[in-house]
Design a protein around this motif. Structure first.
Motif, mmCIF file in Angstrom:
data_model
loop_
_atom_site.group_PDB
_atom_site.id
_atom_site.type_symbol
_atom_site.label_atom_id
_atom_site.label_comp_id
_atom_site.label_asym_id
_atom_site.label_seq_id
_atom_site.Cartn_x
_atom_site.Cartn_y
_atom_site.Cartn_z
ATOM 1 N N LEU A 115 -5.853 -0.075 -4.236
ATOM 2 C CA LEU A 115 -6.008 -0.517 -2.720
ATOM 3 C C LEU A 115 -6.429 0.544 -2.057
ATOM 4 O O LEU A 115 -6.030 1.705 -2.141
ATOM 5 C CB LEU A 115 -4.689 -1.263 -2.224
ATOM 6 C CG LEU A 115 -4.328 -2.472 -2.917
ATOM 7 C CD1 LEU A 115 -2.679 -2.804 -2.483
ATOM 8 C CD2 LEU A 115 -5.134 -3.603 -2.352
ATOM 9 N N VAL A 116 -7.412 0.172 -0.855
ATOM 10 C CA VAL A 116 -7.761 1.380 -0.061
ATOM 11 C C VAL A 116 -6.630 1.419 1.053
ATOM 12 O O VAL A 116 -6.384 0.329 1.606
ATOM 13 C CB VAL A 116 -9.098 0.662 0.782
ATOM 14 C CG1 VAL A 116 -9.420 1.634 1.975
ATOM 15 C CG2 VAL A 116 -10.169 0.542 -0.256
ATOM 16 N N PRO A 117 -6.185 2.954 1.074
ATOM 17 C CA PRO A 117 -5.090 3.128 2.149
ATOM 18 C C PRO A 117 -5.499 2.544 3.449
ATOM 19 O O PRO A 117 -6.480 2.462 3.885
ATOM 20 C CB PRO A 117 -4.954 4.403 2.037
ATOM 21 C CG PRO A 117 -5.465 4.888 0.846
ATOM 22 C CD PRO A 117 -6.516 3.970 0.408
ATOM 23 N N HIS A 118 -4.495 1.828 4.207
ATOM 24 C CA HIS A 118 -4.775 1.219 5.434
ATOM 25 C C HIS A 118 -5.319 0.019 5.563
ATOM 26 O O HIS A 118 -5.784 -0.311 6.707
ATOM 27 C CB HIS A 118 -4.817 2.263 6.527
ATOM 28 C CG HIS A 118 -4.179 3.591 6.275
ATOM 29 N ND1 HIS A 118 -2.610 3.496 6.607
ATOM 30 C CD2 HIS A 118 -4.112 4.895 6.007
ATOM 31 C CE1 HIS A 118 -2.081 4.599 6.587
ATOM 32 N NE2 HIS A 118 -3.169 5.410 5.953
ATOM 33 N N SER A 119 -5.803 -0.590 4.456
ATOM 34 C CA SER A 119 -6.769 -1.726 4.695
ATOM 35 C C SER A 119 -5.939 -2.945 4.936
ATOM 36 O O SER A 119 -4.658 -2.967 4.986
ATOM 37 C CB SER A 119 -7.557 -2.030 3.090
ATOM 38 O OG SER A 119 -6.589 -2.386 2.237
ATOM 39 N N ILE A 120 -6.831 -3.991 5.173
ATOM 40 C CA ILE A 120 -6.181 -5.034 5.644
ATOM 41 C C ILE A 120 -5.093 -5.736 4.548
ATOM 42 O O ILE A 120 -4.370 -6.252 4.735
ATOM 43 C CB ILE A 120 -7.055 -6.370 5.993
ATOM 44 C CG1 ILE A 120 -7.922 -5.932 7.353
ATOM 45 C CG2 ILE A 120 -6.653 -7.653 6.210
ATOM 46 C CD1 ILE A 120 -9.028 -6.762 7.419
ATOM 47 N N ALA A 121 -5.706 -5.701 3.446
ATOM 48 C CA ALA A 121 -4.790 -5.874 1.938
ATOM 49 C C ALA A 121 -3.492 -5.219 2.031
ATOM 50 O O ALA A 121 -2.577 -5.684 1.582
ATOM 51 C CB ALA A 121 -5.814 -6.106 0.890
ATOM 52 N N VAL A 177 -1.946 -3.521 4.193
ATOM 53 C CA VAL A 177 -1.200 -3.564 5.215
ATOM 54 C C VAL A 177 -0.284 -5.017 5.310
ATOM 55 O O VAL A 177 0.876 -5.187 5.679
ATOM 56 C CB VAL A 177 -1.773 -3.439 6.701
ATOM 57 C CG1 VAL A 177 -0.996 -3.704 7.932
ATOM 58 C CG2 VAL A 177 -2.467 -1.952 6.926
ATOM 59 N N ALA A 178 -1.091 -5.927 4.640
ATOM 60 C CA ALA A 178 -0.377 -7.134 4.578
ATOM 61 C C ALA A 178 0.299 -7.483 3.518
ATOM 62 O O ALA A 178 1.289 -8.298 3.352
ATOM 63 C CB ALA A 178 -1.555 -8.334 4.356
ATOM 64 N N GLY A 179 0.589 -6.368 2.430
ATOM 65 C CA GLY A 179 1.506 -6.408 1.535
ATOM 66 C C GLY A 179 0.924 -6.425 0.125
ATOM 67 O O GLY A 179 2.091 -6.583 -0.861
ATOM 68 N N LEU A 180 -0.277 -6.644 -0.083
ATOM 69 C CA LEU A 180 -0.791 -6.517 -1.378
ATOM 70 C C LEU A 180 -0.445 -5.328 -2.014
ATOM 71 O O LEU A 180 -0.384 -4.348 -1.693
ATOM 72 C CB LEU A 180 -2.496 -6.856 -1.383
ATOM 73 C CG LEU A 180 -2.702 -8.337 -1.513
ATOM 74 C CD1 LEU A 180 -4.435 -8.192 -1.515
ATOM 75 C CD2 LEU A 180 -2.346 -8.916 -2.666
#
Length: 84
Positions: free
Chosen positions: A19-25, A27-30
């Motif tokens: 996952l890309v750090p601080h991405s929407i995904a 931050v949402a918990g993926l």
């Protein structure tokens, strides 16, 4: 082609990788290794189905509901805000 339609075409399971750090995904918990099993209540068995669901939501500014399978036995529903 006839045989492919009779047997079916398999796809790649929608398992989250890096996952890309601080991405929407993120931050949402993926998390890495989560398997995406539903988007907005619609089953997703392959990455192609995930992509189709996401394309349908292009330009949307609401939220996206993603159900994931975590650790082979935990179902979790995550909400991703689409508004940036």
């Amino acid at each position: 082609y006839w045989v492919m339609y009779m047997i079916g075409i398999t796809g790649i399971a929608p398992v989250v990788g890096e996952l890309v750090p601080h991405s929407i995904a993120e931050v949402a918990g993926l998390r890495e290794h989560d398997e995406i099993i539903k988007i907005d209540g619609q089953p997703t068995q392959t990455w192609q189905q995930v992509a189709n669901q996401l394309i349908d939501r292009l330009g949307d500014k609401n939220t996206l509901s993603i159900e994931v399978l975590r650790n082979k036995d935990q179902h979790q529903v995550l909400v991703l805000p689409l508004k940036t």
